[in-house]
Design an enzyme around this catalytic site. Structure first.
Site, PDB file in Angstrom:
ATOM      1  N   GLU A 103       9.119   1.402  11.136  1.00  0.00           N
ATOM      2  CA  GLU A 103      10.131   2.454  10.955  1.00  0.00           C
ATOM      3  C   GLU A 103       9.412   3.776  11.119  1.00  0.00           C
ATOM      4  O   GLU A 103       8.610   4.160  10.262  1.00  0.00           O
ATOM      5  CB  GLU A 103      10.774   2.358   9.563  1.00  0.00           C
ATOM      6  CG  GLU A 103      11.730   1.203   9.394  1.00  0.00           C
ATOM      7  CD  GLU A 103      12.887   1.235  10.379  1.00  0.00           C
ATOM      8  OE1 GLU A 103      13.219   2.329  10.888  1.00  0.00           O
ATOM      9  OE2 GLU A 103      13.433   0.165  10.673  1.00  0.00           O
ATOM     10  N   GLU A 139       9.077  15.738  16.333  1.00  0.00           N
ATOM     11  CA  GLU A 139       9.527  15.649  14.950  1.00  0.00           C
ATOM     12  C   GLU A 139       8.839  16.759  14.154  1.00  0.00           C
ATOM     13  O   GLU A 139       7.613  16.867  14.186  1.00  0.00           O
ATOM     14  CB  GLU A 139       9.142  14.281  14.374  1.00  0.00           C
ATOM     15  CG  GLU A 139       9.649  14.077  12.974  1.00  0.00           C
ATOM     16  CD  GLU A 139       9.332  12.690  12.434  1.00  0.00           C
ATOM     17  OE1 GLU A 139       8.170  12.268  12.512  1.00  0.00           O
ATOM     18  OE2 GLU A 139      10.260  12.037  11.929  1.00  0.00           O
ATOM     19  N   CYS A 185      12.884  11.038   8.116  1.00  0.00           N
ATOM     20  CA  CYS A 185      12.865  10.495   9.477  1.00  0.00           C
ATOM     21  C   CYS A 185      14.212  10.730  10.133  1.00  0.00           C
ATOM     22  O   CYS A 185      14.308  10.889  11.335  1.00  0.00           O
ATOM     23  CB  CYS A 185      12.539   9.010   9.428  1.00  0.00           C
ATOM     24  SG  CYS A 185      13.579   8.134   8.261  1.00  0.00           S
ATOM     25  N   GLY A 239       6.259   5.058   8.642  1.00  0.00           N
ATOM     26  CA  GLY A 239       5.389   6.229   8.695  1.00  0.00           C
ATOM     27  C   GLY A 239       5.484   6.895  10.053  1.00  0.00           C
ATOM     28  O   GLY A 239       6.490   6.759  10.756  1.00  0.00           O
ATOM     29  N   SER A 240       4.419   7.578  10.420  1.00  0.00           N
ATOM     30  CA  SER A 240       4.431   8.356  11.659  1.00  0.00           C
ATOM     31  C   SER A 240       4.200   7.466  12.876  1.00  0.00           C
ATOM     32  O   SER A 240       3.628   6.377  12.765  1.00  0.00           O
ATOM     33  CB  SER A 240       3.330   9.417  11.584  1.00  0.00           C
ATOM     34  OG  SER A 240       2.076   8.770  11.485  1.00  0.00           O
ATOM     35  N   LYS A 243       0.848  -1.202   0.000  1.00  0.00           N
ATOM     36  CA  LYS A 243       0.000   0.000   0.000  1.00  0.00           C
ATOM     37  C   LYS A 243       0.883   1.251   0.000  1.00  0.00           C
ATOM     38  O   LYS A 243       1.454   1.626   1.014  1.00  0.00           O
ATOM     39  CB  LYS A 243      -0.909   0.057   1.239  1.00  0.00           C
ATOM     40  CG  LYS A 243      -1.953   1.162   1.065  1.00  0.00           C
ATOM     41  CD  LYS A 243      -2.471   1.713   2.352  1.00  0.00           C
ATOM     42  CE  LYS A 243      -1.874   3.018   2.776  1.00  0.00           C
ATOM     43  NZ  LYS A 243      -1.944   4.145   1.863  1.00  0.00           N
ATOM     44  N   GLY A 292       1.712   4.349  13.440  1.00  0.00           N
ATOM     45  CA  GLY A 292       2.394   3.124  13.876  1.00  0.00           C
ATOM     46  C   GLY A 292       1.677   2.483  15.054  1.00  0.00           C
ATOM     47  O   GLY A 292       1.522   1.253  15.106  1.00  0.00           O
TER      48      GLY A 292
END
Ligand code: NAD
Length: 480
Positions: free
Chosen positions: A251, A384, A285, A229-230, A176, A234
């Protein structure tokens, strides 16, 4: 619907989905393409196809899988220029950055092709036991059908880091892509489709996180979800996966430091700060969001950093001499400007940037931004940002620098600049992160692991660890 590109590939066939999404060029805000995307129904069919294909694919030889991965690598290589152009248009990143992405994809498929080719000889290995009455072998097998969910910042790269090892291991895949950046991903999928994989081994369902990602994470036939992703998403992926005790590799975000020690080469330090902070417009990231500078160097460093940051040419990805492109979309642009505003309110000192360049009235552009005196308890220092924003603080001792760098919920990467390699290596060992660069830009090799400590990751990608994430281990013990 007729103009929309098909965004669903299941069991070897392209088709339309159930909804049409616009894909935007972030430099012009214009619509680039319409993509027909899928939903939970497509996810179910993709998992059906992958489950069926797994029966034979899981028994294929590493040698055959390696040959297919090599074909994908050369297909990507042959389409380097159009892939770069698509990536630049959809992501707003300059062509030289898009080239790095495409080359990384090629290197990753080539590396895992070699890994797959070497696997037949090591699929079963003898295990030494302390009892002569028994002998044992360890067998590595593909873990099953896997779901790969990727973000928008490095779409093809994050895909390759999951897809190449998953296919090398003998897994079947449902991918996806991010709904924000499906264009280069769709082109990559066409190359994969043309490489000759058996139908159902590789399936793709474009769509939103809720319509496609969530049902993928919930499907009980999926053995593992590999997600980049974020952190917020996650957590949701982990929660869904927990219901059927699926494996997850995550990740996630970072808040990474560049440590400029007292004996650092200042010019190098400035280049590394700008590279780490402004590459991909800071949407990494691994972005260098904290810069820690020895007191004795700080004034000169800040002066040079400000001059360099102000000189960075921000422009459309295709403009001549462009060094930094646009942010990905309006939401991200507003989020980063919000962080900048709040940083000023919280008492940080804005040295430069912090706004849209005057010559770019359209597009999601923000000038390279540098803050100093950033309060330790501010959001700017701790969260972040995912934009072109560097936060600089001074330190008095090596220990203070390490403490400042480690004081974070994240632990993805760090960089150290020092002329004394013993010192740099000692500092590298003290940092709670998954990757440290010493006097080096953020180079990444498929042979070395990628991932972090703390809330940045679960597991590691790349290298043999990236492959192990898609394998099960079986021991067979028999009486002698
Ligand atoms: P995101 O979390 O918003 O989306 C990532 C993917 O998850 C997208 O495909 C999205 O559609 C999907 N998704 C959204 N909601 C979902 C749900 N409920 N269930 C399942 N899937 C869902 O992240 P993003 O904004 O695309 O990317 C930026 C983030 O990615 C940053 O936090 C960045 O640090 C992180 N990132 C990490 C790494 C790494 O290697 N650690 C690399 C790149 C990006």
């Amino acid at each position: 619907m007729n103009d929309a590109v098909n965004g669903v590939y299941i069991n070897g066939a392209w088709r339309a989905g159930h909804e049409v999404l616009e894909v935007i060029n972030p430099a012009t805000e214009a619509c680039l393409a319409l993509v027909s995307v899928g939903d939970a129904r497509d996810v179910t069919q993709a998992v059906d196809a992958a489950s069926q294909a797994f029966i034979d694919w899981s028994k294929s030889t590493g040698r055959d899988r390696g040959a297919l991965l090599r074909r994908i690598a050369s297909g990507v290589s042959a389409r380097r220029e159009p892939l770069m152009q698509l990536q630049a248009r959809n992501n707003g990143k300059p062509l030289f950055e898009a080239a790095i992405d495409v080359d990384d994809v090629v290197a990753t498929f080539e590396y895992y092709a070699a890994v797959a080719e070497a696997m037949d000889a090591t699929q079963d290995v003898a295990v030494a036991l302390p009892d002569e009455g028994f002998s044992a072998r360890l067998r590595r097998e593909p873990c099953g059908v896997v779901g790969l969910i990727v973000p928008w910042n490095f779409p093809m790269v994050t895909t390759a880091w999951k897809l190449a090892p998953a296919l090398a291991a003998g897994c079947c895949v449902v991918l996806k892509p991010s709904e924000v950046t499906p264009l280069a991903e769709l082109q990559l999928a066409r190359i994969i489709a043309d490489a000759g994989l058996p139908d159902g081994v590789f399936n793709l369902v474009c769509g939103t996180g809720l319509a496609v990602g969530a049902p993928l994470a919930a499907d009980r036939r999926i053995a593992k979800i590999s997600f980049t992703g974020s952190n917020a998403v996650g957590v949701q992926v982990m929660q869904r996966a927990a219901e059927t005790i699926k494996g997850v590799s995550l990740e996630l975000g970072g808040k990474s430091s560049l440590l400029v020690l007292a004996d650092a080469d200042l010019e190098l330090a400035v280049e590394l700060a700008c590279g780490g902070g402004f590459f991909n417009a800071g949407q990494m990231c691994s972005a260098t969001s904290r810069v820690l500078v020895a007191d004795s160097l700080a004034d000169e460093f800040l002066q040079r950093l400000q001059t360099r940051a102000q000189g960075i040419r921000v422009a459309d990805a295709f403009a001549e001499d462009v060094e930094m492109g646009a942010l990905i979309n309006r939401a991200q642009y507003q989020r980063v400007l919000g962080h900048i505003r709040r940083g000023i309110e919280d008492g940080a000192r804005l040295l430069c940037g912090g706004e849209r360049p005057a010559d770019l009235p359209k597009g999601y552009f923000i000038r390279p931004t540098v803050f100093t005196d950033v309060p330790l308890d501010s959001a700017l220092w701790n969260e972040e940002i995912f934009g072109p924003v560097l936060c600089v603080r001074r330190f008095a001792t090596e220990q203070e620098a390490v403490t400042l760098a480690n004081n974070s919920d994240f632990g993805l990467v760090a960089s150290v600049v020092s002329r004394n390699l013993d010192t740099a290596e000692r500092v590298a060992n003290a940092l709670q992160v998954g990757m440290v660069w010493i006097n080096a830009p953020q180079v990444i090799f498929p042979q070395a692991a990628w991932g972090g400590y703390k809330q940045s990751s679960i597991g590691r990608e790349l290298g043999p660890w990236g492959l192990a994430a898609f394998q099960e281990i079986k021991h067979v013990i028999r009486s002698n």
